[in-house]
Design a protein around this motif. Structure first.
Motif, PDB file in Angstrom:
ATOM      1  N   MET A 177      -3.262   0.471  -3.715  1.00 12.44           N
ATOM      2  CA  MET A 177      -2.569  -0.796  -3.439  1.00 12.44           C
ATOM      3  C   MET A 177      -1.886  -1.327  -4.685  1.00 12.44           C
ATOM      4  SD  MET A 177      -2.176  -3.106  -0.911  1.00 12.44           S
ATOM      5  CE  MET A 177      -3.485  -2.676   0.223  1.00 12.44           C
TER       6      MET A 177
ATOM      7  N   LYS B 101      -6.953   4.127  -0.019  1.00 16.44           N
ATOM      8  CA  LYS B 101      -5.718   3.358  -0.046  1.00 16.44           C
ATOM      9  C   LYS B 101      -5.463   2.873  -1.461  1.00 16.44           C
ATOM     10  CE  LYS B 101      -3.423   2.712   2.846  1.00 16.44           C
ATOM     11  NZ  LYS B 101      -2.221   3.465   3.259  1.00 16.44           N
TER      12      LYS B 101
ATOM     13  N   PRO C  16      -1.167   0.380   8.215  1.00 14.76           N
ATOM     14  CA  PRO C  16      -1.934   1.544   8.667  1.00 14.76           C
ATOM     15  C   PRO C  16      -2.913   1.204   9.790  1.00 14.76           C
ATOM     16  CG  PRO C  16      -2.615   0.852   6.453  1.00 14.76           C
ATOM     17  CD  PRO C  16      -1.382   0.083   6.794  1.00 14.76           C
TER      18      PRO C  16
ATOM     19  N   GLY D 103       0.839  -1.199   0.000  1.00 21.61           N
ATOM     20  CA  GLY D 103       0.000   0.000   0.000  1.00 21.61           C
ATOM     21  C   GLY D 103       0.872   1.246   0.000  1.00 21.61           C
TER      22      GLY D 103
ATOM     23  N   SER E 265      -2.542   8.509  -5.449  1.00 16.08           N
ATOM     24  CA  SER E 265      -2.514   8.644  -3.992  1.00 16.08           C
ATOM     25  C   SER E 265      -2.331  10.098  -3.582  1.00 16.08           C
ATOM     26  CB  SER E 265      -1.388   7.784  -3.413  1.00 16.08           C
ATOM     27  OG  SER E 265      -1.423   7.827  -2.003  1.00 16.08           O
TER      28      SER E 265
ATOM     29  N   GLU F 257      -3.711  -8.485   0.422  1.00 22.35           N
ATOM     30  CA  GLU F 257      -3.983  -7.044   0.479  1.00 22.35           C
ATOM     31  C   GLU F 257      -4.368  -6.640   1.900  1.00 22.35           C
ATOM     32  OE1 GLU F 257      -6.968  -6.082  -2.400  1.00 22.35           O
ATOM     33  OE2 GLU F 257      -5.474  -5.710  -3.965  1.00 22.35           O
TER      34      GLU F 257
ATOM     35  N   LEU G  56     -11.533   0.184   2.122  1.00 20.11           N
ATOM     36  CA  LEU G  56     -10.564   1.286   2.091  1.00 20.11           C
ATOM     37  C   LEU G  56      -9.638   1.194   0.886  1.00 20.11           C
ATOM     38  CD1 LEU G  56     -11.645   1.887   4.883  1.00 20.11           C
ATOM     39  CD2 LEU G  56      -9.327   1.916   5.763  1.00 20.11           C
ATOM     40  N   ILE G  57      -9.575   0.010   0.268  1.00 22.59           N
ATOM     41  CA  ILE G  57      -8.689  -0.152  -0.896  1.00 22.59           C
ATOM     42  C   ILE G  57      -9.470   0.282  -2.135  1.00 22.59           C
ATOM     43  CG2 ILE G  57      -7.227  -1.731  -2.191  1.00 22.59           C
ATOM     44  CD1 ILE G  57      -7.269  -3.565   0.348  1.00 22.59           C
TER      45      ILE G  57
ATOM     46  N   GLU H  13       4.133  -0.641   3.573  1.00 21.11           N
ATOM     47  CA  GLU H  13       2.905  -1.335   4.001  1.00 21.11           C
ATOM     48  C   GLU H  13       2.773  -2.587   3.139  1.00 21.11           C
ATOM     49  OE1 GLU H  13      -0.439   1.246   3.495  1.00 21.11           O
ATOM     50  OE2 GLU H  13       0.440   2.922   4.606  1.00 21.11           O
TER      51      GLU H  13
ATOM     52  N   PRO I 297      -7.380   8.242   5.141  1.00 12.83           N
ATOM     53  CA  PRO I 297      -7.010   6.855   5.457  1.00 12.83           C
ATOM     54  C   PRO I 297      -6.742   6.628   6.943  1.00 12.83           C
ATOM     55  CG  PRO I 297      -5.773   7.659   3.555  1.00 12.83           C
ATOM     56  CD  PRO I 297      -6.529   8.827   4.081  1.00 12.83           C
TER      57      PRO I 297
ATOM     58  N   MET J   4      -2.636  -4.077   4.680  1.00 18.33           N
ATOM     59  CA  MET J   4      -3.393  -3.055   5.415  1.00 18.33           C
ATOM     60  C   MET J   4      -3.133  -3.097   6.913  1.00 18.33           C
ATOM     61  SD  MET J   4      -5.081  -1.070   3.417  1.00 18.33           S
ATOM     62  CE  MET J   4      -6.320  -0.302   4.471  1.00 18.33           C
TER      63      MET J   4
ATOM     64  N   CYS K 167       1.520   5.006   1.440  1.00 14.25           N
ATOM     65  CA  CYS K 167       1.211   5.826   2.610  1.00 14.25           C
ATOM     66  C   CYS K 167       1.471   7.292   2.292  1.00 14.25           C
ATOM     67  CB  CYS K 167       2.127   5.390   3.774  1.00 14.25           C
ATOM     68  SG  CYS K 167       2.066   6.459   5.217  1.00 14.25           S
TER      69      CYS K 167
END
Lengths: 357, 362
Positions: free
Chosen positions: B359, B357, B164, B50, B349, B157, B330-331, B78, B190, B161, B52
């Motif tokens: 990914m 998020k 975070p 992910g 992002s 995935e 959230l993805i 992440e 996020p 996560m 950040c």
């Protein structure tokens, strides 16, 4: 109605009538309830907040809209007890905890009565203070002085309580090295209490050499002179850490300016605490990175709770000696009241100014 | 991790590639030599990474929170992947295990480590915090004790996560969230969202979340916020917003998580939190703030700092496995591991908006 007042005696008090306007005038006592006592006040200390009220008719958001009896750091002798009072008798010497909480709300019931929204506190507008010949007060807020503790020391329990509450909230113990910003009355009581709680090393800083030398005489391990210049912060943090020679676990900011908080946050070690004690500036510009990147917590302190018994024990045992903090004494006359407040307001070599009534 | 040397155990003919930060706005997929695998290490084939906010910050400025990128550095932290090789002393994971990776290697000799505050270790070596390389790569070598086996019903995935989510979990622990703590969250990005999910999992009875953006607020509402309040960026609106927030909560705010980190959000947090409560500063905000500190201190509203996390992966995995927390919503965006997609992913992002998020699937 005044009950039980000595024949012919008019109870007098120091009234705040307006800015820079203090007058000794009659003060009618309320009736004594079954759980109250009437106290002949013998010793009263002046606090920075009292001076602030004198100068501005306000303090920390409270505003005095009507005449107000000043003073809240007090001790005296019981002269009358209510019908339900068992733990005190006439003649007992007592120290007075100023604030009457409601005992109905959640804060009170959970033990954080200092945060009670209905708190009635001596000399916090609109509640009258205790710089008076006599006052009426709940008996449970009057704490009997041990035989070897004087009335003046009893009055000192109030500022000492602020320090005790701070040391408890910050978890001071035999493994917490302490840094204190400010060597005024609050910084000094905080230092004395931190030592009593077992702090192994205490460094205290101030801008004033005299105040620093008082601190050194009392029990500071190291003193560091600092400036009022915010640009000096980084260098002072280095000096402070050198003086400590070890982790700074807890810093008490007993001043409350941008600079002192910034220094405190930067000087405290990762995972440590900064405790803001007493009344500082409302708004502050502070570096946040120490909080987020080093988990420095900022702990607030508001007055105290359940501190009188411990203060009296510290004084009785000699673990704490507050007598050196009482630098000036005055009697209870119009002229002396005015002079006393002037002396306290001036600061300098005046630490605690005490009235003897 | 920067030790250089020969790559061991790499599939024949495979060159390990990674996304390198070469300069401002300059990311390039290039070879990444793996260090040798020590007895307590594993080699992991990375499958999910992910992005950040800190990764984006490094891309845009070559710095973040006081750390400065002075030499090319592999980005990303992440992540989750599959074990392909284990060191001689590794017992608790085997080849083929799917694992989530905790990024930071502490020293385990200093007092902070020994007292359990290893997240504050001054010698911390953390993925993609310079000068330590990150994990947006085909493979990494990492201590086995920082690799946590995924339960069967937790995807790679979701494993990524955990990082975070760990920030939210650590914050909820430090703030003592439980069934009697009503929670206010500043910011529905996020971090605000994972904090909200974690707070709910810790039993918070009532959660109010605020943001300036309607879309983010509606995502928060869908994810379980009890009330959402739209706020402005105008500091003059603070007093009124505090009133609105307390009305929305309907009772005292016990803990506020400031997941935005501006003067205004901190001032609002301090004003809205009840006496004796806590304000928790989560994630990277502004490095200096002007805040009404004394009125807050005079109500014994404490300010708690949060830095990364410690001992959070097992709990995160349990929350995900039990379904107590669902991070999948959230993805919002997915990309593959090519030069073009890496650039596009970071742009997405950085753009914020409806991207929560982003990914990578490798």
């Amino acid at each position: 109605m005044s009950h039980g007042v000595e024949d012919g005696e008019v109870n007098m008090a120091a009234w705040l009538l307006g800015i820079n306007n203090l007058k000794i005038q009659p003060f009618k006592l309320p009736p004594i309830g079954p759980h109250d006592v009437r106290v002949r006040v013998k010793a009263v200390g002046i606090c920075g907040s009292d001076v602030h009220y004198l100068r501005t008719m306000g303090c920390a958001g409270y505003v005095a809209k009507e005449p107000l009896v000043i003073g809240h750091e007090s001790a005296g002798i019981i002269e009358e007890v209510g019908s339900e009072v068992n733990h005190l008798v006439v003649g007992d010497k007592v120290a007075l905890e100023p604030g009457v909480s409601c005992w109905h709300c959640n804060f009170c019931k959970e033990g954080r009565y200092n945060l009670c929204p209905d708190m009635k506190f001596f000399a916090s507008a609109p509640f009258h203070g205790s710089l008076a010949n006599q006052i009426v007060h709940p008996a449970d807020l009057c704490f009997k002085l041990p035989d070897n503790v004087s009335l003046e020391e009893g009055a000192m329990c109030e500022p000492l309580s602020v320090a005790v509450h701070a040391c408890r909230r910050a978890n001071i113990g035999p493994e917490t090295n302490v840094l204190i910003m400010g060597s005024g009355p609050i910084g000094l009581v905080t230092m004395l209490v931190a030592r009593a709680f077992g702090a192994p090393k205490i460094v205290i800083v101030d801008v004033d050499d005299n105040r620093l030398s008082v601190a050194k005489k009392l029990c500071a391990d190291e003193i560091v002179k600092v400036s009022t210049n915010i640009q000096d912060t980084a260098e002072e943090v280095v000096q402070i850490n050198k003086a400590m020679g070890a982790r700074v676990d807890v810093t008490f900011d007993c001043v409350g300016f941008n600079k002192t908080m910034s220094t405190a946050l930067s000087a405290t070690s990762a995972g440590g605490k900064v405790c803001l004690v007493g009344m500082g500036h409302n708004e502050m510009t502070i570096p946040i990175t120490p909080v987020t990147a080093r988990e420095i917590d900022i702990i607030g302190i508001f007055r105290y709770k359940n501190t009188w018994p411990l203060c009296l024990e510290f004084l009785r045992s000699g673990k704490i000696d507050v007598k050196p903090l009482i630098t000036h004494r005055f009697g209870f006359s119009q002229k002396e009241v005015e002079e006393a407040f002037e002396t306290s307001a001036r600061g300098g070599n005046a630490i605690k100014v005490m009235f003897n009534l």
